[in-house]
Design an enzyme around this catalytic site. Structure first.
Site, PDB file in Angstrom:
ATOM      1  N   GLU A 403     -55.497 -51.816  20.168  1.00  0.00           N
ATOM      2  CA  GLU A 403     -56.997 -52.963  20.451  1.00  0.00           C
ATOM      3  C   GLU A 403     -57.168 -52.446  22.138  1.00  0.00           C
ATOM      4  OE1 GLU A 403     -58.144 -53.649  18.044  1.00  0.00           O
ATOM      5  OE2 GLU A 403     -56.777 -53.470  17.809  1.00  0.00           O
ATOM      6  N   ASP A 423     -39.834 -48.831  26.129  1.00  0.00           N
ATOM      7  CA  ASP A 423     -39.298 -49.755  25.937  1.00  0.00           C
ATOM      8  C   ASP A 423     -38.705 -50.560  25.649  1.00  0.00           C
ATOM      9  OD1 ASP A 423     -39.315 -51.395  23.414  1.00  0.00           O
ATOM     10  OD2 ASP A 423     -40.957 -50.322  22.118  1.00  0.00           O
ATOM     11  N   HIS A 523     -33.606 -55.045  16.378  1.00  0.00           N
ATOM     12  CA  HIS A 523     -34.448 -56.362  15.393  1.00  0.00           C
ATOM     13  C   HIS A 523     -33.744 -57.252  14.854  1.00  0.00           C
ATOM     14  CE1 HIS A 523     -38.303 -53.545  15.737  1.00  0.00           C
ATOM     15  NE2 HIS A 523     -37.777 -53.916  17.083  1.00  0.00           N
ATOM     16  N   SER A 595     -57.166 -13.567   9.079  1.00  0.00           N
ATOM     17  CA  SER A 595     -57.210 -13.331  10.224  1.00  0.00           C
ATOM     18  C   SER A 595     -56.265 -14.460  11.123  1.00  0.00           C
ATOM     19  CB  SER A 595     -58.188 -13.041  10.840  1.00  0.00           C
ATOM     20  OG  SER A 595     -58.120 -11.955  12.118  1.00  0.00           O
ATOM     21  N   ASP A 634     -59.050 -33.285  38.882  1.00  0.00           N
ATOM     22  CA  ASP A 634     -60.102 -33.356  37.599  1.00  0.00           C
ATOM     23  C   ASP A 634     -59.354 -32.168  36.247  1.00  0.00           C
ATOM     24  OD1 ASP A 634     -60.872 -35.733  38.224  1.00  0.00           O
ATOM     25  OD2 ASP A 634     -62.964 -35.255  38.202  1.00  0.00           O
TER      26      ASP A 634
HETATM   27 ZN   LIG Z   1     -39.725 -52.167  21.489  1.00  0.00          ZN
END
Ligand SMILES: [Zn+2]
Ligand SMILES: *[C@@H]1O[C@H](CO)[C@@H](O)[C@H](O)[C@H]1NC(C)=O
Ligand SMILES: *[C@@H]1O[C@H](CO)[C@@H](O)[C@H](O)[C@H]1NC(C)=O
Ligand SMILES: *[C@@H]1O[C@H](CO)[C@@H](O)[C@H](O)[C@H]1NC(C)=O
Length: 722
Positions: A403, A423, A523, A595, A634
């Site tokens: 988001e 993470d 988890h 090609s 840049d």
């Molecule tokens: Zn994770």
């Protein structure tokens, strides 16, 4: 290349920054990382469960914001979105039951989730969601079971060849090899009425000698541990109700029934103790040995059941709800180039306590900002802006980062130098696992050379040495370490796929990465502080190592006079992708009178443009004109953006990177072209394949165009490309 740039940036910073050079500051950052403080951050972060959209989740967002403010960042604010989330029904937990011939329950799976264990320090499971499959529809179904192995396409193909169908049946799959959402979608597409997914000991229990003990005595999973997770079938749309646009308070939301991401058949998740009860009552033929897990039973295909069991009931009570999630964004404003952003990110939400996923990463992030805050008090400020983001709702489908990119994608396309994701910072202490867009690989290797390995080993003294030994790219004795392309799923995904921002994704992992792509307690309720403190990183030395590496890379990108983005490395990767296509498919292309010359020419042009800009950069080594540096920077920064197709790739309008595959595709390279080629099968001359062949031709021309675009971006700005 990267070494030279380090030297240049040191000199330049010395000119403007007074006595301390860039290298001095980098040494301070590495040197002041404190394992004890990281431990304390992790302890606080894992005190309570903090699923997205819950009170615990909000409190932790506020904690991170306050911490950044106290540490002295220039700003720290909460960026909220209203997204579709999913929770277990508070009063009716989901379960699986085995029924006898009269429909009586012979067995019911554990509904409360993993039992509380007595460990030190203790954890409090009140508030942990019971096992559930996020976004499953609610419903009760009854039927026979069919074992579908990992629920890959190849598994369903094998079932079909044996004449076994999941139509009208409940599929039971083990975790591993492919994502949850794709397992479910495949079963759903083939007519299954429900699905059960479980963790087999093959994936979550050690078999070798040494570390094989199960929690709470070790790192592996007991049979009661259940992997939670989301079951969306997402291919880059972001949050399900606002595809392509930010989930702001004024956003238009589509009906849930119009979202292609939400599953339509109920699914539930269990541990292997409960799975054993189901599997041992299954009949039908024996499965091949590659389908056997490590439970002490004969694995059978079904769909017959062994008496007295007659069928299975799946009773799922899971609810969806739009709730507010909270990203936290902290900023250290750049001194000379405040409009160039180097972004460090990690999600904060966890299914349970987040002892590994994701808060080992958050603890490292908070330690990096702590030290940078100290350095600011001593007069330091980076050349470019450093941004720190603590994402919410990653577990529900990367909603926080998607988001945010949907809201700020244009700005990021203009101004983001790189996004650096961590993470699960520390799953174990064996080796580094890294993913990167090609242009950041050399920088990552240089940074790893600056980080000492924290324990004594014959494999080396620096992270780079140990990593090269333990995860070599090739079998040569002096092989560099392996760095993968950015497949997989975490918050770097929207950056690379939507916008073309160069990314890194880093984790310390265990030895058996192939057998356990994740760690066993992933988890589950047992992903606790205790797990980390007792079995993974008792002295938090590897958390410090990760903080040092992450900080080193970030500082280099934020300070370097010329950005350490290696376009030649990128050209080399694209050349390898071309070679793959040429090796495997040249005959087919020629046989169909197509090609490859234009593609070959674009690849050569890109390679040459990369070499030329690198040459120019070396000859202007001593140039101190900031406008000249900015011009080159840049070009380097925008090169990756060249590969973004705003229309999306074939059949995936929200997947916009034309070069890098995501793992969602069958090929490693050129995702749309690679897939179009695969769809042709072995016989390209079959007249029925006319339409598929048109797709190959179109994709070939598209990829050629995007590679030539990258070459054009690197060419001299006032050159003859026009
Ligand atoms: Zn994770
Ligand atoms: C566990 O957490 C719950 C809810 O936050 C709280 O009411 C309870 O007192 C806690 N138990 C212990 C032993 O701390
Ligand atoms: C590669 O560059 C050459 C020279 O500028 C140009 O003629 C050719 O068209 C380019 N190739 C592609 C595929 O655009
Ligand atoms: C840059 O300056 C150094 C030190 O004066 C010099 O040795 C080097 O040759 C210069 N580089 C270029 C490309 O002129």
């Amino acid at each position: 290349m990267a070494v030279r740039r380090y030297l240049v940036l040191a000199t330049i910073f010395g000119l403007v920054g007074g006595v301390l050079t860039q290298e001095d500051w980098a040494a301070q950052l590495r040197g002041e990382m404190d394992p004890a403080r990281i431990e304390e951050f992790l302890r606080i972060l894992t005190e309570k469960p903090h699923m997205a959209g819950t009170q615990g989740g909000y409190e932790l967002a506020e904690y991170v914001r306050q911490t950044w403010e106290d540490q002295g960042l220039d700003s720290a604010r909460i960026a909220p979105y209203d997204v579709l989330l999913s929770y277990p029904h508070p009063d009716s937990p989901s379960y699986v039951a085995l029924l006898d011939e009269s429909g009586n329950e012979m067995f019911r799976s554990s509904v409360a989730g993993e039992p509380q264990l007595d460990v030190d320090p203790p954890f409090n499971i009140s508030g942990v969601p019971p096992p559930f499959a996020a976004y499953s529809p609610s419903g009760v179904v009854e039927g026979n079971l069919v074992y579908v192995n990992y629920a890959r396409t190849s598994d369903f193909d094998l079932l079909k060849s044996r004449g076994i169908s999941v139509e009208g049946k409940i599929a039971i799959a083990r975790y591993g090899k492919t994502s949850r959402g794709r397992k479910l979608r495949r079963a759903q597409d083939r007519g299954a009425i429900g699905m059960i997914v479980y963790s087999d000991p093959k994936e979550v229990v050690g078999t070798g000698s040494g570390k094989t003990k199960k929690y709470p005595d070790g790192w592996y999973a007991p049979g009661t541990a259940v992997q939670r997770g989301h079951y969306l079938y997402g291919v880059g749309e972001g949050e399900p109700l606002t595809p392509g646009y930010p989930a702001t308070d004024y956003a238009y939301r589509i009906d849930q029934s119009d979202s292609d991401q939400l599953p339509t058949i109920p699914v539930h998740v269990i541990g292997y103790t409960d799975a054993m009860e189901l599997l041992r009552h299954m009949g039908g033929p024996l499965v091949p040995s590659s389908w056997q897990g490590l439970l002490d039973i004969d694995y059978r295909f079904g769909p017959e059941m062994e008496g007295p069991a007659s069928k299975v009931r799946l009773d799922v009570n899971v609810e969806t709800e739009v709730r507010t999630v909270h990203n936290v964004v902290g900023i250290i404003r750049g001194r000379e180039e405040p409009d160039r952003y180097v972004i460090l990110g990690n999600h904060r939400d966890a299914w349970t306590f987040g002892g590994v996923d994701p808060n080992s990463g958050t603890a490292c992030l908070l330690e990096i900002t702590r030290v940078l805050g100290e350095m600011m008090r001593r007069g330091w400020r980076p050349r470019r802006t450093l941004m720190f983001v603590s994402w919410d709702a990653e577990e529900h489908g990367m909603h926080g980062s998607y988001e945010w990119i949907e809201e700020f994608g244009k700005i990021m396309s203009d101004r983001a130098v790189a996004y650096l994701n961590v993470d699960n910072a520390v799953r174990d202490d064996y080796t580094l696992r890294a993913r990167a867009t090609p242009s950041l690989k050399p920088l990552l290797k240089e940074a790893a050379k600056m980080v000492p390995w924290p324990t004594s080993t014959q494999d080396g003294n620096t992270l780079y040495e140990v990593w090269s030994k333990r995860s070599p790219q090739t079998s040569a004795s002096d092989s560099p370490p392996k760095i993968s392309l950015p497949a997989g799923a975490s918050d770097y995904v929207p950056f690379v796929r939507r916008v073309g921002v160069p990314i890194l994704d880093l984790a310390m992992v265990h030895r058996y990465t192939i057998t356990y792509p994740n760690f066993p307690l992933y988890h589950t309720t047992y992903e606790t502080f205790h797990l980390q403190k007792t079995y993974i990183d008792p002295h938090f030395k590897f958390h410090r190592l990760m903080s040092q590496l992450w900080g080193e890379v970030a500082l280099s990108l934020a300070e370097s006079w010329i950005l350490p983005i290696d376009v030649s490395e990128y050209a080399g990767t694209v050349q390898e992708m071309y070679n793959w296509l040429d090796n495997w498919y040249r005959d087919k292309f020629e046989g169909s009178a197509i090609s490859l010359d234009a593609l070959q020419s674009a690849v050569a042009n890109f390679t040459q443009a990369a070499m030329m800009i690198e040459d120019e950069l070396s000859s202007m080594e001593n140039n101190t004109d900031p406008l000249v540096a900015r011009m080159y920077n840049d070009q380097l920064m925008q090169m990756e953006r060249a590969f973004i197709d705003p229309q999306g790739i074939l059949y995936q309008k929200f997947y916009r990177h034309t070069i890098l595959s995501s793992g969602l595709w069958d090929t490693e390279t050129f995702p749309a072209l690679g897939d179009a080629v695969r769809r042709m099968g072995s016989d390209w001359t079959d007249p029925g394949k006319e339409d598929k062949l048109k797709e190959v031709k179109q994709e070939l021309s598209i990829i050629t165009f995007f590679i030539q675009s990258a070459a054009n971006i690197l060419a001299k700005p006032a050159s003859t490309v026009f």
